[in-house]
Write an enzyme that holds these catalytic residues in place. Structure first.
Site, mmCIF file in Angstrom:
data_model
loop_
_atom_site.group_PDB
_atom_site.id
_atom_site.type_symbol
_atom_site.label_atom_id
_atom_site.label_comp_id
_atom_site.label_asym_id
_atom_site.label_seq_id
_atom_site.Cartn_x
_atom_site.Cartn_y
_atom_site.Cartn_z
ATOM 1 N N CYS A 134 0.855 -1.200 0.000
ATOM 2 C CA CYS A 134 0.000 0.000 0.000
ATOM 3 C C CYS A 134 0.886 1.243 0.000
ATOM 4 C CB CYS A 134 -0.907 -0.022 1.229
ATOM 5 S SG CYS A 134 -1.849 1.495 1.465
ATOM 6 N N CYS A 137 -0.027 3.957 2.379
ATOM 7 C CA CYS A 137 0.221 3.675 3.795
ATOM 8 C C CYS A 137 1.717 3.769 4.112
ATOM 9 C CB CYS A 137 -0.232 2.264 4.174
ATOM 10 S SG CYS A 137 -1.805 1.795 3.482
ATOM 11 N N ASP A 138 2.548 3.216 3.233
ATOM 12 C CA ASP A 138 3.965 3.036 3.574
ATOM 13 C C ASP A 138 4.925 3.849 2.720
ATOM 14 O OD1 ASP A 138 3.252 1.124 5.525
ATOM 15 O OD2 ASP A 138 2.963 -0.356 3.950
#
Ligand code: NAP
Length: 305
Positions: A134, A137-138
């Site tokens: 993701c 997200c990261d």
């Protein structure tokens, strides 16, 4: 004496909490079982622009919390527990969880889908240690670094755009010679100065002990292999329905639970909503619509029974 809920819902995404809202408003005794926090996949999206009613867009995590609050306002209860196995054909239906056993007259399956993996030997070991699923997200962990990204769909294209704003260099590896993503994305991607492509290529090996240090990439036409030193790998090759718990109990189709718009599955009193069921368009809106249908069908089932 064991408590038997009218409806237990597995998964607190838009499908699950819409089923909870409609069922609770209809006077049913409703429990939502959620592993971590409300929102499901949409909670990982910072900007949702295609859910009506939010002209400026809305943060996916916030939208998830709103779905939950709205269902709870009518009496739906949430328990944070992981479901380990289910007896869907039993009467009442039984859900064995990390928080004990729960009993239900009807069950709504709203577990959604997770990231599809490449299936490489060291993938699980290096997940969170350089291998990611993701970008939103990261991605921030790779500021000024070099990352590879696998995939060719709209998600991969959107993630390439996003990562190109953070990373020093992004290498997009795709197994064909053209992207599946819409044309609008092609044009945007072609203009990025820090994006390189590896067409007709696949990642065949992950290197690194404690952390990913590079990937081996094979050209699927020439057979030539190259080692790419990268700080991170993002895998964006579609989603996998979370059907492990129901395999062998329910009819599946291509890995998805077979259910039409009624959301009825092959077991009476069991409904499948959102990304986990067979359907043409997997969106927050269509998951929510499924939730409403499931609650309606469950009401009819409970009244008839
Ligand atoms: P997708 O459209 O199914 O694309 C998956 C991509 O991964 C394809 O390019 C596929 O290659 C590749 N792939 C699949 N398995 C692979 C493997 N084992 N190894 C290497 N590559 C593999 O999935 P998605 O991009 O996650 O999108 C899911 C849905 O959401 C789609 O309907 C998409 O349009 C929608 N979406 C829309 C937007 C938007 O901005 N409108 C954004 C994100 C997602 P092939 O091309 O060779 O099949």
């Amino acid at each position: 004496m064991k408590r038997i809920y009218d409806m237990v819902i597995l998964g607190g995404g838009p499908g699950g909490y819409t089923a909870a809202l409609y069922a609770a408003r209809a006077g049913l005794d409703v429990l939502v079982l959620e592993k971590l926090s409300a929102g499901g996949q949409m909670a990982l999206t910072s900007q949702v622009d295609n859910y009506p009613g939010f002209p400026e867009g809305v943060d996916g995590f916030e939208l998830g919390m709103r779905f939950q609050e709205q269902a709870q306002r009518f009496g739906a209860v949430t328990e944070y527990a992981e479901v380990r196995s289910m007896e869907l054909g039993a009467e009442p239906k039984v859900l064995h969880t990390s928080g004990g056993d729960f009993y239900a007259r009807t069950v709504v399956l709203a577990m959604g889908a997770g990231a599809r993996k490449l299936g490489l030997p060291d993938e699980d070991r290096l997940t969170g240690r350089g291998v990611n699923y993701c970008a939103h997200c990261d991605g921030m962990f790779y500021r000024g670094k070099t990352v590879a990204l696998v995939g060719g769909g709209n998600s991969a294209a959107a993630e390439a755009l996003y990562l190109s704003r953070i990373a020093k260099k992004v290498i997009l590896i795709h197994r064909r010679d053209t992207l599946r993503a819409t044309k609008l994305y092609h044009e945007q991607l072609m203009q990025l100065p820090n994006l390189e492509f590896r067409w007709n290529s696949a990642v065949t090996e992950l290197a690194g002990h404690d952390r990913l240090s590079g990937v081996k990439v094979k050209n699927l036409i020439s057979g030539a292999e190259e080692e790419l030193p990268v700080d991170g790998l993002f895998v964006s090759i579609g989603r996998q329905p979370a059907t492990e718990l129901v395999t062998g109990q329910l009819e599946l189709d291509n890995g998805y639970i077979r259910a039409d718009e009624s959301t009825k599955t092959s077991i009476p009193g069991v409904y499948a909503v959102g990304d986990i069921r067979t359907k043409a368009l997997r969106q927050i809106l269509t998951a929510a619509a499924d939730g409403a249908n499931a609650a309606h069908e469950a009401e009819l089932y409970l009244t008839a029974g």
